[in-house]
Design a protein around this motif. Structure first.
Motif, mmCIF file in Angstrom:
data_model
loop_
_atom_site.group_PDB
_atom_site.id
_atom_site.type_symbol
_atom_site.label_atom_id
_atom_site.label_comp_id
_atom_site.label_asym_id
_atom_site.label_seq_id
_atom_site.Cartn_x
_atom_site.Cartn_y
_atom_site.Cartn_z
ATOM 1 N N VAL A 1 -7.462 5.458 0.413
ATOM 2 C CA VAL A 1 -8.014 5.522 1.766
ATOM 3 C C VAL A 1 -8.884 6.769 1.879
ATOM 4 O O VAL A 1 -8.508 7.844 1.409
ATOM 5 N N VAL B 1 -17.975 2.329 5.224
ATOM 6 C CA VAL B 1 -16.926 1.316 5.076
ATOM 7 C C VAL B 1 -17.312 0.305 4.004
ATOM 8 O O VAL B 1 -16.525 -0.025 3.116
ATOM 9 N N THR B 2 -18.534 -0.166 4.067
ATOM 10 C CA THR B 2 -18.991 -1.167 3.115
ATOM 11 C C THR B 2 -18.924 -0.641 1.680
ATOM 12 O O THR B 2 -18.423 -1.317 0.779
ATOM 13 N N VAL C 1 -25.973 7.948 18.626
ATOM 14 C CA VAL C 1 -24.939 6.947 18.366
ATOM 15 C C VAL C 1 -25.318 5.900 17.308
ATOM 16 O O VAL C 1 -24.555 5.651 16.392
ATOM 17 N N THR D 1 -23.230 5.224 13.839
ATOM 18 C CA THR D 1 -22.644 3.904 13.610
ATOM 19 C C THR D 1 -23.131 3.305 12.308
ATOM 20 O O THR D 1 -22.353 2.794 11.501
ATOM 21 N N ALA E 1 0.816 -1.216 0.000
ATOM 22 C CA ALA E 1 0.000 0.000 0.000
ATOM 23 C C ALA E 1 0.847 1.263 0.000
ATOM 24 O O ALA E 1 0.552 2.225 -0.722
ATOM 25 N N ASP F 1 -10.253 1.897 1.515
ATOM 26 C CA ASP F 1 -10.377 1.650 2.942
ATOM 27 C C ASP F 1 -10.751 2.938 3.654
ATOM 28 O O ASP F 1 -10.714 4.019 3.057
ATOM 29 N N VAL F 2 -11.102 2.796 4.923
ATOM 30 C CA VAL F 2 -11.586 3.953 5.669
ATOM 31 C C VAL F 2 -10.779 4.165 6.944
ATOM 32 O O VAL F 2 -10.620 3.252 7.761
ATOM 33 N N LEU F 3 -10.290 5.366 7.083
ATOM 34 C CA LEU F 3 -9.563 5.751 8.274
ATOM 35 C C LEU F 3 -10.548 6.461 9.202
ATOM 36 O O LEU F 3 -11.216 7.401 8.778
ATOM 37 N N LEU F 4 -10.623 6.016 10.431
ATOM 38 C CA LEU F 4 -11.593 6.607 11.360
ATOM 39 C C LEU F 4 -10.948 7.703 12.194
ATOM 40 O O LEU F 4 -9.945 7.484 12.869
ATOM 41 N N ALA G 1 -21.414 4.977 9.541
ATOM 42 C CA ALA G 1 -20.015 4.567 9.409
ATOM 43 C C ALA G 1 -19.920 3.198 8.734
ATOM 44 O O ALA G 1 -19.094 2.980 7.839
ATOM 45 N N VAL G 2 -20.768 2.304 9.138
ATOM 46 C CA VAL G 2 -20.763 0.962 8.554
ATOM 47 C C VAL G 2 -21.040 1.044 7.064
ATOM 48 O O VAL G 2 -20.375 0.401 6.245
ATOM 49 N N ARG H 1 -15.307 -0.161 0.447
ATOM 50 C CA ARG H 1 -14.702 -1.435 0.068
ATOM 51 C C ARG H 1 -15.153 -1.875 -1.324
ATOM 52 O O ARG H 1 -14.396 -2.468 -2.071
ATOM 53 N N LEU I 1 -2.150 10.430 3.834
ATOM 54 C CA LEU I 1 -2.646 9.212 4.465
ATOM 55 C C LEU I 1 -3.950 8.821 3.791
ATOM 56 O O LEU I 1 -4.212 7.666 3.510
ATOM 57 N N THR J 1 -11.717 11.094 14.969
ATOM 58 C CA THR J 1 -12.707 11.722 15.831
ATOM 59 C C THR J 1 -12.740 13.218 15.539
ATOM 60 O O THR J 1 -11.744 13.809 15.135
#
Lengths: 334, 334
Positions: free
Chosen positions: A61, A85-86, A74, A78, A49, A94-97, A81-82, A89, A115, A99
């Motif tokens: 990314v 990511v899905t 929340v 969530t 990578a 890819d996913v960098l998390l 976020a899911v 992909r 990055l 805050t």
DNA sequence: ATGAAAGCGCTAACAG
DNA sequence: CTGTTAGCGCTTTCAT
């Protein structure tokens, strides 16, 4: 780990051919492509990578900046976020998390260090301090939420105006003529989020269009305030038969208050809400939801489009969907 | 973007000196270090992540595999993830978010491509299919959960046995002599997760040690089952005054059932739970929580230790903390 | 349709 | 204490 030269040797071709065979960026004969694939398989080759990012200036990314502030729901974050990511992909990313906490410095960091090569920023406020930075950043970004000036940005959100309208139109179709909106708690307005105002607009516009009598009542997020609000509603609009609640915190207390005041839901009063699915589901309230999964997928797709050099609209507003539950029914005819 | 040679030129030193001045991997005179820092500041230099990963064979990225299965408690997972990101940042690392869905292939992918240089895997089952892979992977990993054979792995979890004990000991201290455990729903056992059994062990051991009379009742996660369970409890243990609930789904129905059966909580019956904070808080139940934030931080720290070549214990079990609420009180003396 | 070769920006020997 | 230099593994001109 096998490297590209290993694959090349094994397939009897040059490294560049391997690279092109894998990326498809230039025509390769079927025969060699097959041999390359074979060699890749046999060696279990995976491109490094970092090397790829260095040479190709694309990290594949996406950075996702997620809020954790009090007041954010929340499960919604969530689910979003899911979905990000899905979907990422599916586009080989890819996913960098990250805050929210890291602030602008964090955005600058992932962009400058390469990055990530694109950003998704959640929970964008009406006058978000990150907007200037996002505008000037070379990396494309998508914002979740609709700021005051989306110029030069890409934003995705639920169409809250349409949500307000959808609720009123649903009530109107059921024959209701006098309706009220129980609005967001004050802090939502203070936070300068656009959606509260937009719900009000939609609510009022639809009511006017349909010739309904309407009123808007902001409401503190406490049971006591809900109770007082209910009393005031009935006092000021005695003929009230339809209510739209855009205030998750008072949903349950409000229903309780109505019932204590002798009004049956939905027989005497139809109630619809604009809120996450769980509370509405739990209370059996007809509601409009923020389609978090759809928002997440759309955000990624817009980003992919931008990464590919495409042009995308500044604001993408998602059509609300109304889920019918047991809290609304046709107006009782006297 | 400025690169390391720009910084070197500006500071009047060689690139390697810049690199070393920044990493501290070899002694640098105060004077040059200062000059380097200055140049970095002026140019707004940020090392390119890919280049660094390629040359240094360290991406400074941790992969976090999060579950999204039905049955996992979303707020707990989220809190955990946030804690992982925050702690990772403190150690100058970033976090790549992956879904369970990608499976072993996903783990292999991030490891082989050197996208991440360590893994955190949540929701590890007793006989998790990913264990062999994780053992053989060159990249260090930390698992959340305690599998049947932690040999060759690094695992972090709440000490569920101690949690069971803590509840019983708390009840014993309050003078209760006859206690019962309302256990996890069957699917938890089916899922082959270790924690349910471990709670039972702790519960029973502590009761035996304290000379209490005890019984264990598994319970389906439905209100009806809770009601039946409550009735059975009172029938089989008429002298019962202390209950431990390790089954979030039936917490509320169980309390309701007890009260309907004429038992006041905590006056007639003291109740403690092992569950996430929100439900316990909402119902005012004395409880033991999974300290998600602490687990997340610990996982990252263990990983850092391993990345640094250190040796860490195979199993780290976190001491449970009991939060006192209104559901427990001293046994009424007749 | 394929190959050769020049980097991408950084780290880490190796040499003083 | 600091500089020189050789890659890390890949992508992408430039050739042919």
């Amino acid at each position: 780990m096998a490297k590209i030269t290993d694959v090349a040797r094994r397939a009897g071709v040059s490294p560049s051919t391997v690279s092109y065979a894998l990326s498809g960026k230039r025509p390769i004969s079927d025969a060699t492509r097959r041999r390359v694939r074979e060699a890749v398989r046999e060696l279990g080759y995976r491109p490094h990578a970092g090397a790829r990012s260095l040479a190709g200036s694309r990290s594949k990314v996406l950075a996702l900046v997620a809020p954790l502030r009090a007041g954010v729901h929340v499960p919604v974050v969530t689910q979003f976020a899911v979905s990000v990511v899905t979907t990422a992909r599916r586009h080989d990313h890819d996913v960098l998390l990250m805050t929210q906490e890291e602030g602008e410095e964090g955005l600058r960091r992932v962009a400058d260090t390469a990055l990530a090569d694109a950003l998704i920023v959640m929970d964008v406020q009406l006058h978000d301090s990150r907007l200037p930075l996002l505008r000037r950043l070379a990396d494309p970004s998508v914002l979740i939420g609709l700021p005051a000036s989306p110029e030069g940005l890409t934003c995705v959100d639920l169409d809250f105006k349409a949500a307000g309208e959808a609720c009123v139109e649903h009530l109107a179709r059921l024959g209701h003529r006098v309706v009220a909106l129980v609005g967001s708690p004050p802090e939502v307005y203070v936070r300068q989020t656009a959606f509260a105002q937009r719900v009000v607009q939609g609510f009022t516009a639809a009511a006017d269009r349909g010739g309904l009598v309407s009123a808007v009542h902001p409401c503190e997020p406490t049971p006591a305030a809900a109770r007082r609000g209910a009393e005031r509603l009935l006092r000021e609009q005695p003929a009230l038969t339809g209510v739209v609640v855009h205030n998750e915190a008072v949903l349950r207390p409000l229903i309780n208050a109505f019932e204590q005041l002798g009004l049956r839901v939905p027989d005497d009063l139809s109630v619809t809400a604009i809120c996450p699915d769980e509370p509405a589901e739990a209370l059996g309230i007809t509601s409009v939801t923020l389609p978090s999964a759809e928002v997440g997928a759309r955000a990624v797709e817009l980003l992919m489009e931008k990464l590919g050099g495409g042009v995308v609209p500044e604001a993408t507003l998602l059509r609300p969907g109304l889920t019918l539950r047991a809290s609304t029914s046709p107006r009782a005819t006297a």
